[in-house]
Structure formats: C-alpha cells, structure tokens
Design a protein around this motif. Structure first.
Motif: not given
Length: 157
Positions: A4-7, A12-13, A25-32, A52-56
């Motif tokens: 989660k810290n990497i994301i 933040n960048e 920022l949430e990471m769910t149990a169903d891989d979201r 979204s594009r930046f993160l991908q």
C-alpha cells in the motif's frame, strides 16, 4: 501483492503536480485498489483518468491482478481528511454527533491544530423582552475525534 505504501508514494507524486490531495486509499479483499482524491475546485473525470494512467505506467506489473479504481470524494459524503473541512469553510454542513444529534449550519473555521472546527447554527433561545424563543446564530465547537461525521450539505436554493 503490491504494498500500500508503494501505491501511496506514487499517488502523492502525481498529486504534487497540482492542488489535489488524497482522501482515501483502500485495498479491498476482492483485489481492488480504490483511490479517492479531491481538489478545492472539484475533480473532473479527466483528472481521475490521468491519475489512473500515471499509476499504470509507473507501477505497471506491480499492480498485477488488482482492479484500479480512481475517483473523487463523493459530494455529500462524510469528510475523511482535514483538507475537506478547510475547503468547505463558509459552506453549509451537517454534523452528526456521537450521541446521534444532527446540527446544520455554516462551517466557520478549523483550529490550527486540526482537532476542532466551528459551525454557526441557528438555535431557539429565550431573549429578554420577548415572550417566545427566537432563532439566534450560535457558534458551536466540535472536536473532530468525537463526532460521527461531518458532510457538505447540498443546497438547492
């Protein structure tokens, strides 16, 4: 599995290039991976798509099988971060206290230490020389950690 810290660091960048801020920022149990951002002037769909594009591009393979969902903090949803309180100073809000009471009024200020805020509400009070109580404006101070929620009130006047 991505940390989660990497994301958060990558988000933040991207946020640093504008006046945006991270709400959740949430990471769910169903891989979201669900990311909420906000801005004083609001967030456009193009902003969400750009993040979204930046993160991908930045994280690529590290995202793995996660589904990435980027959105704005919903209008009318309870505030999650102090910046939301600051952005709504001078606007109508609804405060739900721990004991279940609702207070509606204008958000007046947020304390320098980010622990309290003041809302100007209208209350009926007995005024000397009047037979019946009259509505008067009163400043109420709320401790953020002691309320259930505070949210922006949509006003269609």
């Amino acid at each position: 599995m991505i940390d989660k810290n990497i994301i958060k660091t990558a988000v933040n960048e991207w946020l640093a290039k504008g006046d945006y801020y991270l709400v959740d920022l949430e990471m769910t149990a169903d891989d979201r991976i669900v990311i909420e951002i906000d801005h004083a002037d609001g967030v456009w769909i193009e902003d969400c798509a750009d993040l979204s594009r930046f993160l991908q591009e930045k994280l690529g393979e590290e995202l793995g099988d996660y589904e990435l969902e980027v959105g704005s903090a919903g209008i009318g949803q309870p505030f999650k971060v102090i910046q939301q309180y600051r952005n709504h100073i001078g606007k109508d809000v609804e405060v739900l206290t721990a004991d279940g009471k609702k207070h509606q009024g204008v958000l007046k200020s947020v304390s320098d230490d980010d622990t309290q805020f003041v809302v100007t509400v209208k209350e009926k009070q007995q005024v000397e020389g009047k037979k019946r109580p009259v509505l008067v404006e009163v400043d109420k101070t709320f401790v953020i950690s002691e309320i259930k929620s505070c949210k922006y009130l949509l006003n269609f006047k």
